[in-house]
Design a protein around this motif. Structure first.
Motif, mmCIF file in Angstrom:
data_model
loop_
_atom_site.group_PDB
_atom_site.id
_atom_site.type_symbol
_atom_site.label_atom_id
_atom_site.label_comp_id
_atom_site.label_asym_id
_atom_site.label_seq_id
_atom_site.Cartn_x
_atom_site.Cartn_y
_atom_site.Cartn_z
ATOM 1 N N UNK A 214 -11.277 13.359 -27.927
ATOM 2 C CA UNK A 214 -12.276 12.449 -27.358
ATOM 3 C C UNK A 214 -12.187 12.470 -25.830
ATOM 4 N N UNK A 215 -12.838 13.445 -25.184
ATOM 5 C CA UNK A 215 -12.760 13.586 -23.725
ATOM 6 C C UNK A 215 -13.236 12.343 -22.967
ATOM 7 N N UNK A 216 -14.256 11.677 -23.481
ATOM 8 C CA UNK A 216 -14.753 10.480 -22.799
ATOM 9 C C UNK A 216 -13.712 9.364 -22.826
ATOM 10 N N UNK A 217 -13.045 9.216 -23.947
ATOM 11 C CA UNK A 217 -11.994 8.210 -24.050
ATOM 12 C C UNK A 217 -10.845 8.550 -23.112
ATOM 13 N N UNK A 218 -10.472 9.816 -23.065
ATOM 14 C CA UNK A 218 -9.405 10.247 -22.163
ATOM 15 C C UNK A 218 -9.743 9.900 -20.720
ATOM 16 N N UNK A 219 -10.976 10.172 -20.320
ATOM 17 C CA UNK A 219 -11.397 9.878 -18.954
ATOM 18 C C UNK A 219 -11.302 8.385 -18.652
ATOM 19 N N UNK B 63 -5.823 1.680 -24.973
ATOM 20 C CA UNK B 63 -4.996 2.665 -25.684
ATOM 21 C C UNK B 63 -4.523 2.153 -27.040
ATOM 22 N N UNK B 64 -4.805 0.911 -27.365
ATOM 23 C CA UNK B 64 -4.217 0.271 -28.540
ATOM 24 C C UNK B 64 -4.629 0.911 -29.867
ATOM 25 N N UNK B 65 -5.795 1.557 -29.903
ATOM 26 C CA UNK B 65 -6.264 2.158 -31.157
ATOM 27 C C UNK B 65 -6.223 3.685 -31.123
ATOM 28 N N UNK B 66 -5.408 4.246 -30.231
ATOM 29 C CA UNK B 66 -5.417 5.696 -30.032
ATOM 30 C C UNK B 66 -4.275 6.438 -30.733
ATOM 31 N N UNK C 120 -5.608 10.429 -31.275
ATOM 32 C CA UNK C 120 -7.067 10.309 -31.329
ATOM 33 C C UNK C 120 -7.720 10.700 -30.006
ATOM 34 N N UNK C 121 -6.990 10.526 -28.919
ATOM 35 C CA UNK C 121 -7.557 10.832 -27.603
ATOM 36 C C UNK C 121 -7.752 12.324 -27.417
#
Length: 221
Positions: A68-73, A56-59, A64-65
């Motif tokens: 970005x559904x893949x990042x959220x998952x 989560x450090x760069x979100x 940004x999440x």
């Protein structure tokens, strides 16, 4: 007449050095096994927590999440791993009381304010939760340095080992020399799924997630 308990003679095998040695070895094995299990659990918690904080450090606190559904998952999977570590712990005790600073969230209202603050000629600073278990209070706060702040006051009730019920009581938008009261708007609950001396991981009634850290200061109205 005898009035005390009559204790028979101690069996010889209990007196033997070999029995004492076996008993000592067994006790040592139990201690070693217990220590090993504790270290494995601590290592698992450390690994899961560090992975979550890293991912989560760069979100940008969740902005940004949103796209970005893949990042959220992947973040939710990391949260589930941390929650599994904290599954049987009590997270609604006195250690819940603190000024908590936002690291990441899926709460659309908070993210909307953070994203759109520049439209009003400002920017969002720290986003905080101030919890006081003893006094049954919760303040949700968004700061707008140097002088602006929006905060929502709530009352809380401990519902279980990990759940807290809350009810909003008032809201205020405040500038350097002015204040605009706003009506309260809701109630609900949140589960603190993981809590330690650094971070807290939360899921609320709407299915939103929150990852916060203990702030290095205490916020006061």
């Amino acid at each position: 007449m005898a009035t005390g308990l009559c204790i028979g003679a101690i069996p010889n095998y209990l007196k033997s050095p070999s029995f004492s040695s076996r008993l000592h070895r067994r006790h040592r094995q139990i201690l070693v096994t217990s220590t090993r299990s504790s270290l494995i659990e601590q290592s698992r918690a450390f690994s899961a927590k560090n992975h979550l904080l890293s991912i989560i450090s760069d979100q940008d606190r969740g902005l940004k999440t949103q796209s970005d559904p893949e990042k959220l998952e992947s973040i939710i999977q990391a949260i589930d791993a941390v929650a599994d570590v904290g599954r049987d712990t009590i997270t609604t005790g006195s250690s819940l009381s603190a000024t908590w600073r936002l690291l990441w969230t899926t709460e659309k209202e908070q993210l909307f304010i953070i994203k759109n603050a520049p439209v009003f000629g400002t920017k969002a600073g720290d986003v905080l939760q101030i919890i006081d278990v003893e006094n049954k209070s919760l303040n949700n706060v968004i700061t707008f340095p140097p002088d602006g702040v929006f905060f929502v006051r709530s009352t809380i009730e401990i519902a279980s080992s990990q759940r807290v019920n809350f009810r909003f009581t008032s809201a205020v938008l405040r500038g350097k020399s002015w204040e605009l009261p706003l009506p309260p708007f809701g109630q609900g609950w949140f589960d603190t799924m993981y809590l330690d001396d650094e971070i807290r991981v939360v899921k609320d009634i709407r299915g939103d997630y929150l990852v916060v850290e203990r702030a290095p200061y205490s916020w006061k109205e």
